[in-house]
Design a protein around this motif. Sequence first.
Motif, PDB file in Angstrom:
ATOM      1  N   GLU A   6       0.815  -1.208   0.000  1.00  0.00           N
ATOM      2  CA  GLU A   6       0.000   0.000   0.000  1.00  0.00           C
ATOM      3  C   GLU A   6       0.850   1.260   0.000  1.00  0.00           C
ATOM      4  OE1 GLU A   6      -2.335  -0.561   3.485  1.00  0.00           O
ATOM      5  OE2 GLU A   6      -3.444  -2.274   2.673  1.00  0.00           O
ATOM      6  N   GLY A   7       2.124   1.102  -0.327  1.00  0.00           N
ATOM      7  CA  GLY A   7       3.028   2.244  -0.363  1.00  0.00           C
ATOM      8  C   GLY A   7       3.262   2.869   0.997  1.00  0.00           C
ATOM      9  N   PHE A   8       3.111   2.062   2.045  1.00  0.00           N
ATOM     10  CA  PHE A   8       3.290   2.507   3.429  1.00  0.00           C
ATOM     11  C   PHE A   8       2.376   3.697   3.756  1.00  0.00           C
ATOM     12  CE2 PHE A   8       7.370   0.580   2.166  1.00  0.00           C
ATOM     13  CZ  PHE A   8       7.433  -0.444   3.103  1.00  0.00           C
ATOM     14  N   ALA A   9       1.224   3.733   3.110  1.00  0.00           N
ATOM     15  CA  ALA A   9       0.281   4.828   3.342  1.00  0.00           C
ATOM     16  C   ALA A   9      -0.468   4.617   4.650  1.00  0.00           C
ATOM     17  CB  ALA A   9      -0.713   4.924   2.187  1.00  0.00           C
ATOM     18  N   ILE A  10      -0.777   5.713   5.336  1.00  0.00           N
ATOM     19  CA  ILE A  10      -1.505   5.656   6.600  1.00  0.00           C
ATOM     20  C   ILE A  10      -3.005   5.579   6.323  1.00  0.00           C
ATOM     21  CG2 ILE A  10      -2.131   6.985   8.655  1.00  0.00           C
ATOM     22  CD1 ILE A  10       0.705   8.048   8.714  1.00  0.00           C
ATOM     23  N   ASP A  11      -3.653   4.618   6.958  1.00  0.00           N
ATOM     24  CA  ASP A  11      -5.107   4.486   6.889  1.00  0.00           C
ATOM     25  C   ASP A  11      -5.659   5.063   8.190  1.00  0.00           C
ATOM     26  OD1 ASP A  11      -7.766   3.699   6.948  1.00  0.00           O
ATOM     27  OD2 ASP A  11      -7.378   1.778   5.960  1.00  0.00           O
ATOM     28  N   VAL A  12      -6.165   6.279   8.123  1.00  0.00           N
ATOM     29  CA  VAL A  12      -6.635   6.967   9.331  1.00  0.00           C
ATOM     30  C   VAL A  12      -7.794   6.217   9.971  1.00  0.00           C
ATOM     31  CG1 VAL A  12      -7.572   9.129  10.241  1.00  0.00           C
ATOM     32  CG2 VAL A  12      -5.842   9.190   8.440  1.00  0.00           C
ATOM     33  N   GLU A  13      -8.607   5.552   9.179  1.00  0.00           N
ATOM     34  CA  GLU A  13      -9.728   4.791   9.745  1.00  0.00           C
ATOM     35  C   GLU A  13      -9.223   3.626  10.586  1.00  0.00           C
ATOM     36  OE1 GLU A  13     -12.998   5.517   9.810  1.00  0.00           O
ATOM     37  OE2 GLU A  13     -12.279   7.417   8.956  1.00  0.00           O
ATOM     38  N   ARG A  14      -8.128   2.993  10.193  1.00  0.00           N
ATOM     39  CA  ARG A  14      -7.557   1.907  11.002  1.00  0.00           C
ATOM     40  C   ARG A  14      -6.996   2.464  12.303  1.00  0.00           C
ATOM     41  NH1 ARG A  14      -3.079  -0.963   8.214  1.00  0.00           N
ATOM     42  NH2 ARG A  14      -3.180  -2.262  10.093  1.00  0.00           N
ATOM     43  N   VAL A  15      -6.399   3.653  12.243  1.00  0.00           N
ATOM     44  CA  VAL A  15      -5.917   4.294  13.465  1.00  0.00           C
ATOM     45  C   VAL A  15      -7.089   4.574  14.394  1.00  0.00           C
ATOM     46  CG1 VAL A  15      -4.701   6.280  14.428  1.00  0.00           C
ATOM     47  CG2 VAL A  15      -3.950   5.306  12.241  1.00  0.00           C
ATOM     48  N   LYS A  16      -8.166   5.101  13.832  1.00  0.00           N
ATOM     49  CA  LYS A  16      -9.359   5.404  14.629  1.00  0.00           C
ATOM     50  C   LYS A  16      -9.913   4.140  15.274  1.00  0.00           C
ATOM     51  CE  LYS A  16     -13.912   7.614  14.238  1.00  0.00           C
ATOM     52  NZ  LYS A  16     -14.856   8.307  13.304  1.00  0.00           N
ATOM     53  N   ALA A  17      -9.924   3.031  14.543  1.00  0.00           N
ATOM     54  CA  ALA A  17     -10.456   1.776  15.066  1.00  0.00           C
ATOM     55  C   ALA A  17      -9.602   1.217  16.203  1.00  0.00           C
ATOM     56  CB  ALA A  17     -10.551   0.745  13.935  1.00  0.00           C
ATOM     57  N   ALA A  18      -8.323   1.598  16.241  1.00  0.00           N
ATOM     58  CA  ALA A  18      -7.422   1.094  17.278  1.00  0.00           C
ATOM     59  C   ALA A  18      -7.542   1.865  18.594  1.00  0.00           C
ATOM     60  CB  ALA A  18      -5.976   1.146  16.784  1.00  0.00           C
ATOM     61  N   LEU A  19      -8.208   3.010  18.571  1.00  0.00           N
ATOM     62  CA  LEU A  19      -8.325   3.833  19.773  1.00  0.00           C
ATOM     63  C   LEU A  19      -9.228   3.162  20.808  1.00  0.00           C
ATOM     64  CD1 LEU A  19      -8.750   7.421  18.260  1.00  0.00           C
ATOM     65  CD2 LEU A  19      -6.673   6.365  19.147  1.00  0.00           C
ATOM     66  N   ARG A  20      -8.908   3.416  22.089  1.00  0.00           N
ATOM     67  CA  ARG A  20      -9.711   2.930  23.203  1.00  0.00           C
ATOM     68  C   ARG A  20     -10.027   4.104  24.127  1.00  0.00           C
ATOM     69  NH1 ARG A  20      -6.082  -2.222  25.105  1.00  0.00           N
ATOM     70  NH2 ARG A  20      -5.874  -0.807  26.903  1.00  0.00           N
ATOM     71  N   PRO A  21     -10.956   3.929  25.053  1.00  0.00           N
ATOM     72  CA  PRO A  21     -11.253   5.028  25.983  1.00  0.00           C
ATOM     73  C   PRO A  21     -10.049   5.482  26.793  1.00  0.00           C
ATOM     74  CG  PRO A  21     -13.001   3.382  26.037  1.00  0.00           C
ATOM     75  CD  PRO A  21     -11.904   2.808  25.189  1.00  0.00           C
ATOM     76  N   ASP A  22      -9.076   4.562  27.018  1.00  0.00           N
ATOM     77  CA  ASP A  22      -7.895   4.914  27.813  1.00  0.00           C
ATOM     78  C   ASP A  22      -6.688   5.290  26.957  1.00  0.00           C
ATOM     79  OD1 ASP A  22      -7.582   2.358  26.831  1.00  0.00           O
ATOM     80  OD2 ASP A  22      -6.724   1.511  28.663  1.00  0.00           O
ATOM     81  N   THR A  23      -6.912   5.528  25.649  1.00  0.00           N
ATOM     82  CA  THR A  23      -5.802   5.924  24.770  1.00  0.00           C
ATOM     83  C   THR A  23      -5.343   7.339  25.113  1.00  0.00           C
ATOM     84  OG1 THR A  23      -6.661   4.549  22.958  1.00  0.00           O
ATOM     85  CG2 THR A  23      -5.051   6.256  22.390  1.00  0.00           C
ATOM     86  N   LYS A  24      -4.049   7.477  25.382  1.00  0.00           N
ATOM     87  CA  LYS A  24      -3.478   8.775  25.715  1.00  0.00           C
ATOM     88  C   LYS A  24      -2.675   9.375  24.574  1.00  0.00           C
ATOM     89  CE  LYS A  24      -4.611   9.512  30.080  1.00  0.00           C
ATOM     90  NZ  LYS A  24      -3.573   9.394  31.136  1.00  0.00           N
ATOM     91  N   LEU A  25      -2.214   8.526  23.644  1.00  0.00           N
ATOM     92  CA  LEU A  25      -1.245   9.014  22.658  1.00  0.00           C
ATOM     93  C   LEU A  25      -1.347   8.214  21.373  1.00  0.00           C
ATOM     94  CD1 LEU A  25       1.201  11.043  22.442  1.00  0.00           C
ATOM     95  CD2 LEU A  25       2.659   9.144  23.178  1.00  0.00           C
ATOM     96  N   ILE A  26      -1.223   8.921  20.245  1.00  0.00           N
ATOM     97  CA  ILE A  26      -1.041   8.319  18.921  1.00  0.00           C
ATOM     98  C   ILE A  26       0.360   8.703  18.465  1.00  0.00           C
ATOM     99  CG2 ILE A  26      -1.831   8.236  16.527  1.00  0.00           C
ATOM    100  CD1 ILE A  26      -4.570   9.280  17.572  1.00  0.00           C
TER     101      ILE A  26
END
Length: 290
Positions: free
Chosen positions: A128-148
């Motif tokens: 995928e050309g090392f492209a960032i999928d923002v939706e996958r990042v969003k799906a990885a978030l949890r209520p206790d996420t402090k940092l991306i």
Amino acid sequence: MNYTRMVIEKEAPEEYGYDRIRYNLSESSIADQKLSEIGLSLPDLTLFYGEHRGDKQLRALISAQDAGISPDDVLVTAGAAGALFIISTSLLSANDHLVVIRPNYATNIETPRAIGCAISFVDLAFEEGFAIDVERVKAALRPDTKLISVTCPHNPTGTMMSRTELDALVALAESSNCRLLVDETYRDLSYDRRLPTAASLSPRAISVSSLSKAFGIPGIRIGWLITRDAELQEKFLAAKEQIGICGSVIDEGIARGMLERRDVFLATLLPEMAKRRDIVQAWIDRDPLV
């Protein structure tokens, strides 16, 4: 803190021995510079404790590179590694969670791991050309996420986010009430365009950079972090003061001289880097397996 040595540091050229290396094909920065080569000489410095935030003129030179950033938004650190350590130990605990866009610089993984922080990885794909999928990042978030955590230009592939992707990550951090860490250590080696420093876009974003990679002077341990959140900056400053009080006035003096020559230095460097990029691309075009 449960420290474990990182493989990248165990195998570093300085640990292996520079005198044993003929061709260093994995060097992560431009060629190491000498004071004489970059036209710098040390003034007659007074060797007192420096300003805890970092030399005022040095911070002004750093902040002047982006609109919306002031010298008070900049904290000078012992390399980018020092900045990343301050950020992780200030923001994360064993009860917190972070999302790491991977591959990423080892410190952005191993320091949180030493803290006992939970980590979710969003892996970039070659296909995928090392492209960032923002939706996958969003799906990885949890209520206790402090940092991306992300690097851009990406280490080690050199790929760049688009402005749209950067804005989307900033918006995600804002809507999720977490922080976005963008390791921008290679930003000055951008060829055609340079994204704005992430910290200039939102108080929820933190930018990190240094003089080690694009300027070839890792021997002076000068990096910095930038945040427009004044309360958070005070917390980072407290961490720095407890780790080492201040930086070396000698290192900061050299850094100031280099950034005063920044545009001239990069103007001579980037055409040569572009030439090497084109040579490598020609090899790849000829043989995709290179």
